[in-house]
Design a protein around this motif. Structure first.
Motif, mmCIF file in Angstrom:
data_model
loop_
_atom_site.group_PDB
_atom_site.id
_atom_site.type_symbol
_atom_site.label_atom_id
_atom_site.label_comp_id
_atom_site.label_asym_id
_atom_site.label_seq_id
_atom_site.Cartn_x
_atom_site.Cartn_y
_atom_site.Cartn_z
ATOM 1 N N UNK A 31 -0.772 7.929 -11.560
ATOM 2 C CA UNK A 31 0.678 8.142 -11.501
ATOM 3 C C UNK A 31 1.343 7.275 -10.438
ATOM 4 N N UNK A 32 0.713 7.141 -9.271
ATOM 5 C CA UNK A 32 1.386 6.377 -8.216
ATOM 6 C C UNK A 32 0.820 4.983 -7.979
ATOM 7 N N UNK A 33 -0.372 4.717 -8.489
ATOM 8 C CA UNK A 33 -0.975 3.408 -8.180
ATOM 9 C C UNK A 33 -1.304 2.575 -9.417
ATOM 10 N N UNK A 34 -1.037 3.100 -10.610
ATOM 11 C CA UNK A 34 -1.168 2.261 -11.815
ATOM 12 C C UNK A 34 0.212 2.150 -12.485
ATOM 13 N N UNK B 184 -7.093 -3.143 -9.933
ATOM 14 C CA UNK B 184 -7.947 -3.447 -8.791
ATOM 15 C C UNK B 184 -8.655 -2.215 -8.266
ATOM 16 N N UNK B 185 -8.404 -1.094 -8.899
ATOM 17 C CA UNK B 185 -9.006 0.164 -8.470
ATOM 18 C C UNK B 185 -10.255 0.406 -9.306
ATOM 19 N N UNK B 186 -11.384 0.547 -8.634
ATOM 20 C CA UNK B 186 -12.643 0.723 -9.360
ATOM 21 C C UNK B 186 -12.514 1.905 -10.327
ATOM 22 N N UNK B 187 -12.761 1.663 -11.583
ATOM 23 C CA UNK B 187 -12.695 2.646 -12.681
ATOM 24 C C UNK B 187 -11.282 2.990 -13.134
ATOM 25 N N UNK B 188 -10.282 2.498 -12.430
ATOM 26 C CA UNK B 188 -8.903 2.826 -12.789
ATOM 27 C C UNK B 188 -8.533 2.370 -14.197
ATOM 28 N N UNK B 189 -9.171 1.330 -14.664
ATOM 29 C CA UNK B 189 -8.791 0.757 -15.953
ATOM 30 C C UNK B 189 -9.400 1.525 -17.128
ATOM 31 N N UNK B 190 -10.430 2.291 -16.888
ATOM 32 C CA UNK B 190 -11.095 2.941 -18.031
ATOM 33 C C UNK B 190 -10.201 3.950 -18.752
ATOM 34 N N UNK B 191 -9.543 4.860 -18.032
ATOM 35 C CA UNK B 191 -8.635 5.768 -18.739
ATOM 36 C C UNK B 191 -7.555 4.995 -19.495
ATOM 37 N N UNK B 192 -7.033 3.952 -18.890
ATOM 38 C CA UNK B 192 -5.974 3.173 -19.536
ATOM 39 C C UNK B 192 -6.470 2.592 -20.853
ATOM 40 N N UNK C 17 -7.188 3.925 -1.533
ATOM 41 C CA UNK C 17 -8.266 4.703 -2.132
ATOM 42 C C UNK C 17 -8.144 6.191 -1.791
ATOM 43 N N UNK C 18 -7.299 6.495 -0.809
ATOM 44 C CA UNK C 18 -7.054 7.911 -0.494
ATOM 45 C C UNK C 18 -6.455 8.632 -1.697
ATOM 46 N N UNK D 76 -1.713 -8.074 3.961
ATOM 47 C CA UNK D 76 -1.381 -9.474 3.624
ATOM 48 C C UNK D 76 -2.182 -9.888 2.393
ATOM 49 N N UNK D 77 -1.451 -10.069 1.321
ATOM 50 C CA UNK D 77 -2.017 -10.483 0.034
ATOM 51 C C UNK D 77 -3.095 -9.536 -0.495
ATOM 52 N N UNK D 78 -2.889 -8.269 -0.282
ATOM 53 C CA UNK D 78 -3.752 -7.277 -0.909
ATOM 54 C C UNK D 78 -3.183 -6.881 -2.277
ATOM 55 N N UNK D 79 -1.931 -7.258 -2.498
ATOM 56 C CA UNK D 79 -1.201 -6.937 -3.737
ATOM 57 C C UNK D 79 -1.000 -5.426 -3.867
ATOM 58 N N UNK D 80 -0.366 -5.037 -4.966
ATOM 59 C CA UNK D 80 0.182 -3.681 -5.079
ATOM 60 C C UNK D 80 -0.832 -2.575 -4.882
ATOM 61 N N UNK D 81 -2.020 -2.751 -5.405
ATOM 62 C CA UNK D 81 -2.932 -1.615 -5.406
ATOM 63 C C UNK D 81 -3.790 -1.503 -4.157
ATOM 64 N N UNK D 82 -3.698 -2.447 -3.263
ATOM 65 C CA UNK D 82 -4.502 -2.377 -2.040
ATOM 66 C C UNK D 82 -3.639 -2.376 -0.794
ATOM 67 N N UNK D 83 -2.388 -1.971 -0.948
ATOM 68 C CA UNK D 83 -1.465 -2.053 0.183
ATOM 69 C C UNK D 83 -0.710 -0.748 0.401
ATOM 70 N N UNK D 84 -1.234 0.331 -0.103
ATOM 71 C CA UNK D 84 -0.483 1.587 -0.032
ATOM 72 C C UNK D 84 -0.279 2.047 1.403
ATOM 73 N N UNK D 85 0.834 2.709 1.605
ATOM 74 C CA UNK D 85 1.121 3.371 2.880
ATOM 75 C C UNK D 85 1.315 4.832 2.538
ATOM 76 N N UNK D 86 0.240 5.593 2.517
ATOM 77 C CA UNK D 86 0.357 6.990 2.073
ATOM 78 C C UNK D 86 0.899 7.928 3.149
ATOM 79 N N UNK D 87 1.248 7.416 4.311
ATOM 80 C CA UNK D 87 1.547 8.318 5.429
ATOM 81 C C UNK D 87 2.742 9.235 5.195
ATOM 82 N N UNK D 88 3.812 8.718 4.573
ATOM 83 C CA UNK D 88 4.970 9.599 4.355
ATOM 84 C C UNK D 88 4.579 10.698 3.372
ATOM 85 N N UNK D 89 3.809 10.332 2.365
ATOM 86 C CA UNK D 89 3.323 11.352 1.428
ATOM 87 C C UNK D 89 2.497 12.395 2.173
#
Ligand SMILES: Cc1ncc(C[n+]2csc(CCOP(=O)(O)OP(=O)(O)O)c2C)c(N)n1
Ligand SMILES: Cc1ncc(C[n+]2csc(CCOP(=O)(O)OP(=O)(O)O)c2C)c(N)n1
Ligand SMILES: [Mg+2]
Ligand SMILES: [Mg+2]
Lengths: 342, 322, 342, 322
Positions: free
Chosen positions: B93-96, C116-124, D85-86, D122-135
């Protein structure tokens, strides 16, 4: 099968099973009076599982449960007074009313908070087991969950963690949909939506020991749990027990579709007309009646003994209900305690 | 314009969406109401049975499945059930979903609605009472809608669908039986709050169930000769700062009711508007009524003590006005 | 094994494999010049998998990938210019520089954003497959992922969903740790931490068709994929293919530990002293050299042909690199497009 | 008091925790630095090998495992790796760990630290740059710490451990090589921000990497004869409103740098303080520098354009002062 158990063990187990039954009946009665906050899940029909497993556990072992935890709590030895009070949200409950039915707990019995999230408790149970292993402490963690939990990835990850480190976990999967014809693609709470046909296949593929047990057979559960615990404490790792019970026919919360259990039913076998459609369940699947009949058959108890036990149990539950009803609700200020220093 | 329940309007709106466009499917059998409302949802389920995918208890899996189906040209409404279960599917939901359109330079769209019954449903206890909406406002690329009135639900759903953006529909279990006038239908602009009641003395801001509380508070305040303006945020992302500012420019007083925990909440965001765009408009400090920062207890008196109740809204408004 | 493929198929596949190899070498060269933003994952040693599978796919099929997507993109027919430009974050890249290496995409080829998330693509991937099924469209979704993905619950849930509805998915698990001795409890990227010994066992328990293929054998991959695709479009459901490759010995990003591939190596078999320790890999596991040798053996090509092909491929890559280097970075204003109306 | 890198101080602090109390274990082999810092982390890993559990890629599973281990008397530091990954472990981090002590009436404790390298690396792109702290600030019952200075890391870790509360340690990949004086050691009070630089003209509020940016901005502002006070939040939950108010009472001007997305962010929460407790203290509108509401693109000029860069902080402060 009873013969493997001593008379005392057997009687004590039966008493606990009956205690659970009467407790759950009281819950439903209270719900009908509008006294139970939130919706809850009863353990009727599964009593032999909790009681059988708990009988072989040590005081130092951990017990983990889910939304359907009332039976596990009582089987572990929880005080019905405090358990009932908690379900009613009273100050005298195990958690002062904060936890309620979904989060049953009895920390003094190494029964920490149950998780209301399907499969949420499985990873947690690998952690308590890991602590035992880390300290080389000869204890195990027993975790109870439904077959529905096996649909969640969390269960898969937890099994893998337990398998990798041979953690002392007893995974007790209570499959209360065992009688449902397994038609893939049909969902809903009581129809399994797992393409793994035999639930034990997953654990097997991970090299975890497995066993399938009939949940109306107290002795079978007891034995399987005993073997599993011995394996775990001797370094043999986890066991995955599938315990199969027929769904309690009164699954529709909060209706007591089977009616209040009449212990005399064990010997009279008279099914009131109103419950004629449940005759097979009373005859074959009700674990409480099954054990009563087994005990009668081998002569451990007389019909009269059973009635006496039942009266005592009912009395204990009545007192628990009374205690809970008369207990005050918690002071609203306690709403703010237990997170930050006050 | 007849009176219907919010629940009826909601079921009708979803049905209309499905009747109008056969690409619309439902994933997840949880439905649009709690156990008690199953009978109202049943006709919808019956009518569209072949387009409803009843899933395993695998929120992460089936939310991802919805994203894939959306990419491939369907329009899935994914029913997650209780809002807390959205956490199981958080990575999807939040990262894909919210990243895909942007990262692909606008080429891959993810037209989807995630639906959940979020919030304090009364005695759901800590794990069944989550309010993930403020967290979801931290997922850039995700639209968050929170229809609270029968007249809005169809319009907001249509707008969400037309936008082709992934959308999270914040629904509330206690809204179902709210009886309200239904004159809705056309597509509503997203990111436009509604002034639901005009007033001049104090601005009450709410959304979802808290809008209902604000309206009730306004009625009570009227009896005390306080004329409250009530604003329904309607969409949380995007959030309509202008309408709120306009109102406060008039009233100078602001009460926000929000079931979220206090820190980094919807109420924080609304209040914070008055430290920049709306700087200087407040004549008195803003009053935020959140659920205090403790998990949600089961016991009724404890839960009631913590809720942003109507009487708390009334009291806060009175304090500000007097 | 080559014989199952026509000469043309074979040559085209080889050319693509070599294209991938040269592309990845160019990536590493660019990284050494500090031109590649972020860290990336190359496909060296796995070329036969992407190329073999993609060869049997239809234009209308969907292809899904992970962090290790460069090879899949090129095998699907992506333009190396736009692919390289994207990796450098340039405006001319497939996604205008927004996606980069981790999120390879070529939407016009039904290759939506990689996860880029390991296994994230499988459900999709089960979702795109579901759309095909829902529309009764004779297409499949092919999803590539590493054996590491099998450690995530998301993979388990996705397999279950695919199995329940017999979705047309090709699950291609690229096990690039196949040679590592499997010692449970030892983690790290390249040592499997999954207690399921044979990766295919999980899919098997779900009644999903499975197959294990040697990833240096182009023909074997091709065949297996063909069978799987045919099964899927005829309603037979998903297939789980484990494709085993020896880990590319240069796994340490971004070092080209094997050195630049010398195509003459296919026939001279001269391992430079510097790479003596990799002799076995060159001899047995390098899919590019393997196919070259097979083609030489059956006479599809001469040594000279191979050199000619290589020169052409290298030229194509040189041009791609040049194109990417000369392309501008995106205008900073585009940072705000593609989410909300501007 | 010598100069060391933040990374060195961090490794030392974790090592000290482990040396002092053998119940401390590490779950998750991801470690305390990115790939480039592996060599610095190695000595720690070598020293405590038997107390490090290298896990599968199963964040949900091993975070839950940490919670169980904590319940049973260990003190796990769970290394999640990249902050994004959190999300995989969200149900355990926000819906199990924080509820347990409260729901059990204080009887079951979950003393645990979750550690992740969050933020724009820096250049981690969308899925490796999350800032979950406010959540995470929306998860009542969870403590959130964000040490940014070598001198604080040991003190905050010790305090978190002593509190026996579940704690999320917001670390940042770009902090590792920051060279800073190290005079830290003793336990610090949680929920107490630090005035890192005294000043009178404008208050700059940051935390984690944004604190570093604020400090650099203050240096540049000093050259322009603007005397900035710099505040390090240090803990996000609880948040120290008093220290911020005191500073703004003096300066009347506030700039907040925060890598989070704008809505319902750490910056929103800080700004919103001035609509109640700090009402009337701002002489000028507050300036919030967030990462705008779009996913994080890979391309360097795009990412740089969106970051709360030092020059943006400087410009905002100058605007406020002039
Ligand atoms: C993550 C999650 N999804 C959905 C639910 C709603 N829910 C509560 S009980 C239940 C069925 C559980 O079935 P099973 O695990 O077999 O347990 P049983 O109730 O049969 O004992 C569901 C889906 C939940 N609690 N958690
Ligand atoms: C959820 C999640 N956890 C951790 C990572 C970090 N990570 C990136 S690649 C990788 C290893 C993946 O191994 P595998 O799936 O076998 O793919 P391979 O790199 O071998 O192709 C890990 C752990 C991630 N991207 N996503
Ligand atoms: Mg069940
Ligand atoms: Mg791998």
């Amino acid at each position: 099968m009873i013969p493997v158990l001593s008379r005392d063990d057997c009687l004590q187990a039966f008493r606990k099973m009956l205690l659970i039954r009467r407790f759950e009946e009281a819950c439903i009665a209270a719900a009908h009076k509008g006294q139970v906050p939130g919706h809850f899940h009863v353990y009727i029909g599964q009593e032999a599982t909790g009681v059988g497993v708990m009988a072989v556990l040590d005081k130092g072992d951990f017990v983990h449960s889910t939304h359907r935890n009332h039976g596990h709590l009582l089987a572990r030895g929880a005080d019905p007074k405090k358990a009932f009070a908690e379900i009613l949200g009273k100050a005298t409950g195990y958690a002062g009313g904060k936890a309620g039915t979904l989060h049953g707990c009895a920390p003094d019995l190494n029964f920490p908070l149950s998780s209301g999230i399907v499969a949420g408790i499985l990873p947690i149970s690998t952690g308590t087991a890991y602590a035992f292993k880390h300290r080389q402490q000869p204890n195990v963690s027993a975790v109870f969950f439904g077959e529905g939990a096996m649909e969640e990835g969390a269960a898969y990850e937890a099994l893998n963690l337990a398998a990798l480190w041979k953690l002392p976990v007893l995974f007790i999967c209570e499959n209360n949909t065992a009688e449902v014809e397994r038609t893939p693609g049909q969902a809903g709470y009581h129809a399994p939506n797992l393409s793994i046909f035999e639930l034990t296949d997953l654990a097997k593929s991970m090299n975890i020991a497995t066993t399938i047990v009939d949940g109306s057979d107290l002795g079978a559960v007891w034995n399987a749990a005993k073997t599993a615990r011995a394996r775990a404490v001797s370094g043999g790792g986890a066991t995955f027990m599938e315990v199969r019970t027929e769904t309690w026919p009164g699954g529709q919360w909060p209706t007591l579709v089977t009616g209040r259990t009449d212990i005399r039913h064990a010997w009279t076998r008279e099914v009131p007309e109103k419950y004629a459609h449940l005759a097979a369940w009373f005859e074959r699947n009700d674990p409480v009646l099954s054990v009563a009949r087994e005990m009668l058959a081998v002569g451990i108890v007389s019909e009269r003994d059973l009635s006496t036990i039942d009266a005592a149990v009912q009395d204990e539950i009545d007192q628990a209900v009374k205690f809970a009803n008369e207990s005050p609700f918690p002071d609203s200020q306690t709403a703010l305690t237990h997170v930050w220093p006050q | 314009m007849t009176d219907i329940t919010f629940g009826e309007a909601k079921i009708k709106a979803v049905g209309d969406l499905m009747r109008d466009d056969e690409r619309v499917i439902i994933i997840g059998g949880a439905g649009f109401g709690g156990l008690l409302h199953a009978k109202h949802v049943k006709p919808l389920h019956d009518e569209f049975e072949p387009r409803i995918l009843r899933t395993p208890i695998a929120e992460l899996g089936f939310c991802g499945m919805g994203i894939g189906a959306a990419m491939a040209g369907l329009y899935p409404i994914v029913t997650i059930g209780t809002g807390s279960f959205a956490f199981e599917a958080w990575p999807q939901i939040v990262n894909e979903a919210p990243n895909i359109s942007y990262m692909s330079g606008g080429q891959v769209k993810v037209p989807i609605i995630f639906h959940a019954l979020v919030g304090i449903r009364i005695s759901g206890a800590a794990q069944h009472s989550a309010r993930p909406q403020a967290m979801l406002m931290q997922a850039a690329g995700l639209q968050v809608i929170a229809p609270a009135r029968a007249s809005d639900v169809k319009g907001l759903l249509s707008a969400a669908k037309d936008s082709e953006r992934p959308t999270f529909w914040i629904d509330h279990p206690l809204l179902f039986e709210e009886k309200q006038p239904s004159n809705g239908g056309t597509s509503l602009p997203l990111g436009k709050a509604a002034v639901v009641r005009k007033g001049k003395d104090v601005t009450l801001v709410g959304y979802s169930i808290d809008l209902v509380r604000c309206l009730e508070a306004a009625t009570q305040l009227a009896n005390a000769s306080i004329d409250a303006e009530v604003i329904d945020l309607r969409t949380l992302t995007p959030l309509d700062a202008d309408t709120i500012c306009e109102s406060v420019a008039k009233t100078g007083r602001l009460v926000i009711a929000d079931e979220c925990y206090p820190a980094a909440s919807v109420a924080s965001e609304v209040a914070s508007i008055f430290t920049d765009r709306g700087f200087g408009l407040l004549k008195k400090p803003a009053r935020r009524l959140n659920f205090p920062a403790v998990p949600v207890p089961l016991s009724p008196p404890l839960e009631q003590h913590l809720l942003p109740r109507v009487d708390k809204i009334v009291a806060a408004a009175k304090e500000l006005v007097n």
